[in-house]
Scaffold this motif. Structure first.
Motif, mmCIF file in Angstrom:
data_model
loop_
_atom_site.group_PDB
_atom_site.id
_atom_site.type_symbol
_atom_site.label_atom_id
_atom_site.label_comp_id
_atom_site.label_asym_id
_atom_site.label_seq_id
_atom_site.Cartn_x
_atom_site.Cartn_y
_atom_site.Cartn_z
ATOM 1 N N GLN A 1 92.832 -31.236 18.425
ATOM 2 C CA GLN A 1 92.023 -30.264 17.692
ATOM 3 C C GLN A 1 90.662 -30.887 17.370
ATOM 4 O OE1 GLN A 1 93.107 -26.995 17.168
ATOM 5 N NE2 GLN A 1 94.746 -27.688 18.537
ATOM 6 N N ASP A 2 89.993 -30.376 16.321
ATOM 7 C CA ASP A 2 88.651 -30.869 16.002
ATOM 8 C C ASP A 2 88.520 -31.313 14.546
ATOM 9 O OD1 ASP A 2 88.871 -28.357 14.897
ATOM 10 O OD2 ASP A 2 86.896 -27.657 15.552
ATOM 11 N N LEU A 3 89.645 -31.731 13.941
ATOM 12 C CA LEU A 3 89.596 -32.186 12.557
ATOM 13 C C LEU A 3 89.135 -33.633 12.481
ATOM 14 C CD1 LEU A 3 92.812 -30.603 10.985
ATOM 15 C CD2 LEU A 3 90.466 -29.717 11.003
ATOM 16 N N ILE A 4 88.293 -33.922 11.480
ATOM 17 C CA ILE A 4 87.680 -35.237 11.318
ATOM 18 C C ILE A 4 88.126 -35.838 9.989
ATOM 19 C CG2 ILE A 4 85.494 -36.495 11.173
ATOM 20 C CD1 ILE A 4 84.231 -33.937 12.560
ATOM 21 N N TRP A 5 88.632 -37.040 10.039
ATOM 22 C CA TRP A 5 89.051 -37.773 8.838
ATOM 23 C C TRP A 5 87.921 -38.722 8.431
ATOM 24 C CZ3 TRP A 5 93.261 -42.162 9.169
ATOM 25 C CH2 TRP A 5 93.427 -42.751 7.902
ATOM 26 N N HIS B 1 88.915 -39.030 19.738
ATOM 27 C CA HIS B 1 89.825 -38.740 20.850
ATOM 28 C C HIS B 1 89.481 -37.343 21.349
ATOM 29 C CE1 HIS B 1 93.606 -36.512 21.937
ATOM 30 N NE2 HIS B 1 93.709 -37.507 22.785
ATOM 31 N N ALA B 2 88.969 -37.262 22.572
ATOM 32 C CA ALA B 2 88.514 -35.982 23.098
ATOM 33 C C ALA B 2 89.229 -35.650 24.400
ATOM 34 C CB ALA B 2 86.996 -36.010 23.310
ATOM 35 N N GLY B 3 90.333 -34.925 24.278
ATOM 36 C CA GLY B 3 90.954 -34.319 25.447
ATOM 37 C C GLY B 3 90.193 -33.047 25.770
ATOM 38 N N TRP B 4 90.672 -32.272 26.717
ATOM 39 C CA TRP B 4 89.881 -31.097 27.089
ATOM 40 C C TRP B 4 89.819 -30.075 25.964
ATOM 41 C CZ3 TRP B 4 91.234 -26.029 27.234
ATOM 42 C CH2 TRP B 4 92.594 -25.690 27.336
ATOM 43 N N LYS B 5 90.887 -29.941 25.190
ATOM 44 C CA LYS B 5 90.871 -28.964 24.094
ATOM 45 C C LYS B 5 89.893 -29.364 22.999
ATOM 46 C CE LYS B 5 95.611 -27.283 24.780
ATOM 47 N NZ LYS B 5 96.964 -27.157 24.205
ATOM 48 N N GLY B 6 89.962 -30.630 22.587
ATOM 49 C CA GLY B 6 89.022 -31.105 21.582
ATOM 50 C C GLY B 6 87.585 -31.064 22.080
ATOM 51 N N SER B 7 87.427 -31.308 23.372
ATOM 52 C CA SER B 7 86.084 -31.301 23.953
ATOM 53 C C SER B 7 85.448 -29.925 23.880
ATOM 54 C CB SER B 7 86.141 -31.775 25.408
ATOM 55 O OG SER B 7 86.591 -33.118 25.482
ATOM 56 N N VAL B 8 86.211 -28.884 24.240
ATOM 57 C CA VAL B 8 85.630 -27.539 24.211
ATOM 58 C C VAL B 8 85.474 -27.031 22.779
ATOM 59 C CG1 VAL B 8 86.446 -26.953 26.519
ATOM 60 C CG2 VAL B 8 87.855 -26.363 24.547
ATOM 61 N N LEU B 9 86.246 -27.598 21.838
ATOM 62 C CA LEU B 9 86.060 -27.276 20.422
ATOM 63 C C LEU B 9 84.859 -28.003 19.825
ATOM 64 C CD1 LEU B 9 89.775 -27.348 19.179
ATOM 65 C CD2 LEU B 9 88.287 -25.334 19.268
ATOM 66 N N GLY B 10 84.300 -28.943 20.573
ATOM 67 C CA GLY B 10 83.102 -29.649 20.119
ATOM 68 C C GLY B 10 83.365 -30.779 19.159
ATOM 69 N N ASN C 1 76.123 -35.101 27.494
ATOM 70 C CA ASN C 1 75.244 -33.955 27.244
ATOM 71 C C ASN C 1 75.290 -33.536 25.781
ATOM 72 O OD1 ASN C 1 74.676 -33.957 29.964
ATOM 73 N ND2 ASN C 1 75.850 -32.103 30.442
ATOM 74 N N GLN C 2 76.505 -33.480 25.225
ATOM 75 C CA GLN C 2 76.660 -33.058 23.826
ATOM 76 C C GLN C 2 75.959 -34.027 22.876
ATOM 77 O OE1 GLN C 2 80.951 -32.861 23.657
ATOM 78 N NE2 GLN C 2 80.983 -30.642 23.965
#
Length: 248
Positions: A78-82, A129-138, A203-204
Motif C-alpha cells: 500500500q502507500d502508508l508511511i511510518w 518498498h515499492a511493488g507495482w501496487k505501491g508504485s501506482v499509488l505513488g 521520473n517520480q
C-alpha cells in the motif's frame, strides 16, 4: 562486481557520508539453507526463525549497528508511511522515515523496488518498498513530499538510490496492470507488457525536484545468484533488506 563475501551493497551516491549506514543486502554470507540460501532476512518466510535472527545479527554486525535499532514493518503493498521515532516492528507500512539518529529504516524486498532517500543536512532518511501496487499509488513521491513539506528537507539536498529489483526485461504484466503505468515506463515487445519500475521511480523523484539519483544496474531475476527473486524462485525464496539511517 558483487563478491560472494559481500553481505550488502553500499550505493556510490552515499559513500562520502561517513555517518550514514545505508544500502541493500545481498543473499550472501548467511546461515540459511536452500531454498533460502543464504542471508535470508525475511521474518515472514518459512525459513527457521532462529536462523533468520542469526542472519539479521550477521548483517547488523557487518554494518556496525544492533538489530534492535532496526525499524521494520510487515509490508502490505500500500502507500502508508511510518514516521518512526523509535525502532520497532509494526504492520501495514511500506515506507519508513527515520526521524532520529541511530534508527535504521529497513524494508524487505525480493523483486519489488527499494528506494532509499537521504538528506545529509537534516539527517533524515527513508526506506521505501515499492511493488507495482505501491508504485501506482505513488508511495515514492508521497514519501518525498512528506520529507519536503514536514521535515524541511530541500529537494536539491536529497540523495536517492533506486536499488536492485525486477527489471524491464523480466517484469511481464497483464493489460490491467500495464494500464496503470505511464506510457514511457512500459513496452509491449510481443504478447505481454513489460514495466520499468526503476524508470518510473526516477521520473517520480525528478518531478518533486530530486535530481541526485543513483539507479542500480542489478536485476533480481537476472542476477538471482546474488539476490532473492520472488518471481524467478516461484514464491519460495528469502528477502533482502534495503536500509538507511544516520549514526549519532
Amino acid at each position: 562486481m558483487i563478491k560472494h563475501s559481500d553481505l550488502y551493497l553500499k550505493p556510490e551516491i552515499f559513500k562520502h557520508i561517513s555517518s550514514l549506514v545505508a544500502g541493500v543486502s545481498t543473499r550472501h554470507g548467511g546461515k540459511s539453507q536452500a531454498p533460502y540460501h543464504s542471508l535470508n532476512l525475511g521474518v515472514h518466510t518459512e525459513d527457521q526463525a532462529e536462523i533468520i535472527q542469526e542472519n539479521i545479527s550477521l548483517l547488523c554486525q557487518s554494518l556496525g549497528i544492533k538489530p534492535q535499532q532496526l525499524a521494520r514493518s510487515f509490508q502490505t503493498h500500500q502507500d502508508l508511511i511510518w514516521e518512526c521515532e523509535q525502532p520497532d516492528y509494526l504492520s501495514g507500512f511500506d515506507a519508513i522515515i527515520s526521524t532520529q539518529t541511530n534508527i535504521y529504516s529497513a524494508v524487505g524486498i525480493a523483486d519489488c523496488c527499494p528506494v532509499l532517500l537521504v538528506d545529509p543536512v537534516q539527517k533524515i532518511t527513508a526506506a521505501i518498498h515499492a511493488g507495482w501496487k505501491g508504485s501506482v499509488l505513488g508511495i515514492v513521491p508521497k514519501t518525498a513530499h512528506l520529507l519536503i513539506s514536514k521535515y524541511q528537507c530541500v529537494p536539491e539536498n536529497i540523495l536517492a538510490y533506486i536499488g536492485p529489483c525486477i527489471s524491464l526485461a523480466h517484469f511481464e504484466v497483464g493489460d490491467e496492470v500495464a494500464a496503470q503505468f505511464p506510457e514511457d515506463c512500459k513496452l509491449k515487445p510481443a504478447n505481454k507488457w513489460h514495466v520499468d519500475l526503476k524508470k518510473l521511480h526516477a521520473n517520480q523523484l525528478q518531478q518533486v525536484g530530486i535530481s541526485q539519483i543513483e539507479i542500480s544496474p542489478w536485476c533480481t531475476v537476472e542476477h538471482n545468484e546474488h539476490f532473492f527473486s520472488h518471481r524467478k524462485e516461484q514464491g519460495i525464496t528469502g528477502r533482502m533488506l534495503a536500509f538507511a539511517g544516520f549514526q549519532s
